[in-house]
Design a protein around this motif. Structure first.
Motif, PDB file in Angstrom:
ATOM      1  N   SER A  73       0.848  -1.193   0.000  1.00 43.63           N
ATOM      2  CA  SER A  73       0.000   0.000   0.000  1.00 43.63           C
ATOM      3  C   SER A  73       0.880   1.237   0.000  1.00 43.63           C
ATOM      4  N   GLY A  74       0.271   2.390  -0.117  1.00 47.99           N
ATOM      5  CA  GLY A  74       0.977   3.660  -0.094  1.00 47.99           C
ATOM      6  C   GLY A  74      -0.030   4.787  -0.067  1.00 47.99           C
ATOM      7  N   PHE A  75       0.464   6.016  -0.081  1.00 49.21           N
ATOM      8  CA  PHE A  75      -0.458   7.152  -0.138  1.00 49.21           C
ATOM      9  C   PHE A  75       0.165   8.273  -0.958  1.00 49.21           C
ATOM     10  N   ILE A  76      -0.703   9.012  -1.631  1.00 49.02           N
ATOM     11  CA  ILE A  76      -0.262  10.099  -2.515  1.00 49.02           C
ATOM     12  C   ILE A  76       0.184  11.281  -1.676  1.00 49.02           C
ATOM     13  N   LEU A  77       1.346  11.811  -2.044  1.00 47.07           N
ATOM     14  CA  LEU A  77       1.976  12.864  -1.254  1.00 47.07           C
ATOM     15  C   LEU A  77       1.718  14.248  -1.816  1.00 47.07           C
ATOM     16  N   ASP A  78       1.678  14.373  -3.150  1.00 47.73           N
ATOM     17  CA  ASP A  78       1.502  15.700  -3.739  1.00 47.73           C
ATOM     18  C   ASP A  78       0.871  15.584  -5.120  1.00 47.73           C
ATOM     19  N   ARG A  79       0.582  16.721  -5.751  1.00 47.75           N
ATOM     20  CA  ARG A  79      -0.106  16.743  -7.031  1.00 47.75           C
ATOM     21  C   ARG A  79       0.814  16.337  -8.184  1.00 47.75           C
ATOM     22  N   ASP A  80       2.129  16.167  -7.912  1.00 43.84           N
ATOM     23  CA  ASP A  80       3.061  15.675  -8.928  1.00 43.84           C
ATOM     24  C   ASP A  80       3.078  14.156  -9.013  1.00 43.84           C
ATOM     25  N   GLY A 193       0.399  -6.745   2.816  1.00 47.14           N
ATOM     26  CA  GLY A 193      -0.334  -5.967   1.818  1.00 47.14           C
ATOM     27  C   GLY A 193      -0.663  -4.583   2.329  1.00 47.14           C
ATOM     28  N   ASN A 194      -0.736  -4.414   3.677  1.00 53.67           N
ATOM     29  CA  ASN A 194      -0.911  -3.088   4.272  1.00 53.67           C
ATOM     30  C   ASN A 194       0.395  -2.305   4.319  1.00 53.67           C
ATOM     31  N   SER A 195       1.515  -2.980   4.098  1.00 50.38           N
ATOM     32  CA  SER A 195       2.815  -2.321   4.215  1.00 50.38           C
ATOM     33  C   SER A 195       2.896  -1.087   3.335  1.00 50.38           C
ATOM     34  N   GLY A 196       3.327   0.026   3.916  1.00 51.90           N
ATOM     35  CA  GLY A 196       3.453   1.283   3.186  1.00 51.90           C
ATOM     36  C   GLY A 196       2.224   2.150   3.255  1.00 51.90           C
ATOM     37  N   GLY A 197       1.114   1.606   3.754  1.00 54.39           N
ATOM     38  CA  GLY A 197      -0.119   2.377   3.851  1.00 54.39           C
ATOM     39  C   GLY A 197      -0.097   3.343   5.028  1.00 54.39           C
ATOM     40  N   PRO A 198      -0.976   4.342   5.025  1.00 54.03           N
ATOM     41  CA  PRO A 198      -0.961   5.355   6.077  1.00 54.03           C
ATOM     42  C   PRO A 198      -1.669   4.907   7.353  1.00 54.03           C
ATOM     43  N   LEU A 199      -1.121   5.318   8.478  1.00 51.41           N
ATOM     44  CA  LEU A 199      -1.811   5.291   9.761  1.00 51.41           C
ATOM     45  C   LEU A 199      -2.232   6.734  10.021  1.00 51.41           C
ATOM     46  N   VAL A 200      -3.523   6.986  10.052  1.00 48.13           N
ATOM     47  CA  VAL A 200      -3.993   8.374  10.131  1.00 48.13           C
ATOM     48  C   VAL A 200      -4.668   8.633  11.471  1.00 48.13           C
ATOM     49  N   GLY A 208       1.650   8.076  10.703  1.00 43.92           N
ATOM     50  CA  GLY A 208       2.746   7.143  10.522  1.00 43.92           C
ATOM     51  C   GLY A 208       2.567   6.323   9.260  1.00 43.92           C
ATOM     52  N   VAL A 209       3.602   5.550   8.915  1.00 42.68           N
ATOM     53  CA  VAL A 209       3.583   4.681   7.738  1.00 42.68           C
ATOM     54  C   VAL A 209       3.683   3.241   8.233  1.00 42.68           C
ATOM     55  N   ASN A 210       2.639   2.449   8.035  1.00 41.37           N
ATOM     56  CA  ASN A 210       2.632   1.071   8.520  1.00 41.37           C
ATOM     57  C   ASN A 210       3.712   0.250   7.830  1.00 41.37           C
ATOM     58  N   TYR A 211       4.400  -0.601   8.619  1.00 43.08           N
ATOM     59  CA  TYR A 211       5.483  -1.386   8.012  1.00 43.08           C
ATOM     60  C   TYR A 211       5.661  -2.774   8.600  1.00 43.08           C
ATOM     61  N   ALA A 212       5.067  -3.084   9.750  1.00 41.80           N
ATOM     62  CA  ALA A 212       5.381  -4.380  10.365  1.00 41.80           C
ATOM     63  C   ALA A 212       4.261  -4.847  11.279  1.00 41.80           C
ATOM     64  N   THR A 213       4.179  -6.161  11.396  1.00 44.79           N
ATOM     65  CA  THR A 213       3.343  -6.799  12.405  1.00 44.79           C
ATOM     66  C   THR A 213       4.239  -7.701  13.242  1.00 44.79           C
TER      67      THR A 213
END
Length: 516
Positions: A73-80, A193-200, A208-213
């Motif tokens: 997973s991941g999240f968009i950082l900017d309009r670029d 599969g959640n790795s890289g996704g946002p913790l909001v 934070g950025v999820n990375y481990a269980t």
């Protein structure tokens, strides 16, 4: 017990987390995504800003190279079109595709910068796509703050969000694939599969950025995210390229029973410094810049990378399991070259202990404190007192170790005898070896004499085959060597091997030889 315990250990150690444990397909169409302003907040916007990262490529397991189709997973950082994700999601991938906001359409992406140690990566969409962006939270995570984990677990293309609380604001972050300085521990459920996704946070800002269980063995699961306080400045750096990285998709391993520890190389990024040095998938990095990588985590590996600039030369020592060779070279310097190995030279003369068998070692220091070496723990019958083994009337620092010293004396057990001379006469190495060959008796026959240099000690050696009686053929190694740290003194040694595992132990002893 498995037929080959090392094979089982390495199979378990292959960083499958990097694959996301998911298989995905492709879609050929690209539809525009509704644009939202950068820094969007609110939980409703999180779905539109969270992406699924699909990685295709080849990764090395112990059985050999294999294709993979992984996801994170991941999240968009900017309009670029910059996207934040985990390093272990993308490093080593040959192609990246991105799904946005739960939409089935896929968009190509490229890697902009990675940090192996902090497990962060910035990738960028290579096509123009209007998409929302998430902003960083300026809140300090403290228990029991409410949090939400967003992403695409188990490769499922449907967006998922789970709710929880911060359990610990600053947890230990060392794993087998990363060394995080500050990790947020929380209980918002995440899966591969959640790795890289946002913790909001509750405002929809990235905490934070999820990375481990993890599972501490109590039957409860733990979930970890890289703190935004650390991730945000690192991400800004990665917008300009790699940091604390040599281009390895790796996983730290430690197998005490078989004496193997280091960083297993599952993949090597093309064109990066590791590839230029000659590292290959399937290698085990055992030392980096003289630091032994023994903890089973990325702690030592990352300590070295963080202590050097990305283009600094760093000495590297590698075990290449495919050929059973030890190689040395430099990251950003000289290419890897095989180090002299008695195992490779003489293994055909002894019994096979298994293609990947290792040995647990212990540092042994002589009683005067002059020298030390790593020896098999099983060689527990030891004598470290000064001895006059060569009969010259002057005891010298020495180490003798075997499973049974009395049997070693009778050519019936493996072991080593080493004497360190702090002053030498006018004799040559071959003259000393001649006298030792004569001394081993009629049951032993010299089969080889040659030079050797393992980058720690160098000199001359003779190999002899001896009748070990019921134990079979024993190979003896008689050597005279000097050390780079004290070339005016010599190390005189005699070692015995019944198996290639014993030869490997002798290689380890000589490569670890240290003057105190």
């Amino acid at each position: 017990m498995p037929r080959n315990p090392l094979r089982a250990a390495l199979r378990a150690a292959v960083p499958l987390i990097a694959l996301g444990l998911a298989t995905t397909g492709c879609s050929a169409t690209n539809s525009p995504i509704p644009f939202l302003n950068p820094g969007t907040s609110g939980l409703d916007a999180v779905k539109q800003s969270t992406v699924q990262v699909l990685a295709d490529g080849e990764i090395r397991s112990f059985e050999g190279s294999q294709s993979f189709h992984g996801s994170g997973s991941g999240f968009i950082l900017d309009r670029d079109g910059h996207i934040v994700t985990n390093n272990h999601v993308v490093t080593g991938a040959g192609a990246l595709r991105v799904r946005i906001g739960g939409n089935a359409d896929e968009y190509p992406a490229k890697i902009v910068g990675v940090n192996e140690c902090s497990d962060l990566a910035v990738i960028q969409l290579t096509e123009s796509v209007d998409a929302p962006a998430l902003g960083w939270s300026d809140r300090t995570p403290n228990p029991p703050m409410g949090v939400y984990a967003a992403g695409y677990p188990l490769g499922d293309p449907e967006f998922t969000m789970t709710k929880g609380i911060v359990s610990k604001a600053s947890a230990a972050g060392d794993t087998s694939w990363a060394s995080i300085r500050r990790a947020i521990e929380h209980d918002a459920s995440i899966q591969p599969g959640n790795s890289g996704g946002p913790l909001v946070d509750e405002a929809g800002r990235v905490l934070g950025v999820n990375y481990a269980t993890g599972n501490p063995g109590t039957g409860t699961s733990q979930f970890f995210a890289i703190s935004a306080a650390d991730a945000q400045p690192l991400v800004e750096t990665l917008m300009g390229g790699d940091e604390h990285s040599i281009g390895v998709n790796g996983n730290a391993i430690r197998d005490d029973a078989n004496g193997l520890a280091g960083v297993w190389v599952a993949g090597v990024a093309a064109g990066k410094s590791a590839a230029k040095a000659g590292l290959k998938p399937g290698d085990v990095i055992t030392h980096l810049n003289g630091v032994a990588l023994t903890s089973g985590t990325y702690k030592e590996y990352c300590s070295v990378l963080r202590s050097n600039d990305i283009d600094d030369a760093m000495a590297v020592r590698v075990l290449r399991l495919d050929t059973k060779e030890v190689l040395e070279g430099e990251i950003n310097g000289r290419e890897l070259q095989p180090v002299f190995s008695f195992e490779n030279k003489l293994q055909g003369q002894v019994a096979d202990s298994g293609p990947s068998a290792g040995v647990e070692t212990t540092e042994v220091v002589d009683d005067t404190g002059a020298m030390s070496m790593l020896l098999p723990t099983s060689w527990s019958d030891r004598n470290t007192a000064p001895q006059d083994l060569l009969g010259i009337g002057r005891p010298m620092p020495s180490i003798t170790a075997s499973t049974n010293i009395a049997q070693l004396d009778n050519n019936a057990a493996p072991g080593i005898m080493a004497v360190y001379f702090t002053a030498v006469g006018s004799f040559t190495a071959d003259q000393l070896i001649d006298s030792m060959v004569q001394g081993v008796g009629a049951d032993c026959k010299e089969t080889l004499r040659d030079n050797f240099d393992n980058n720690v000690v160098q000199g001359r050696y003779a190999a002899v085959e001896c009748n070990g009686g019921a134990t079979g053929t024993l190979v003896g190694i008689l050597l005279v060597a000097s050390s780079d740290t004290d070339p005016n003194s010599i190390l005189v040694g005699a070692a015995a091997a019944l198996t290639d595992g014993d030869l490997r132990a002798i290689d380890t002893a000589l490569s670890s030889f240290t003057l105190k």
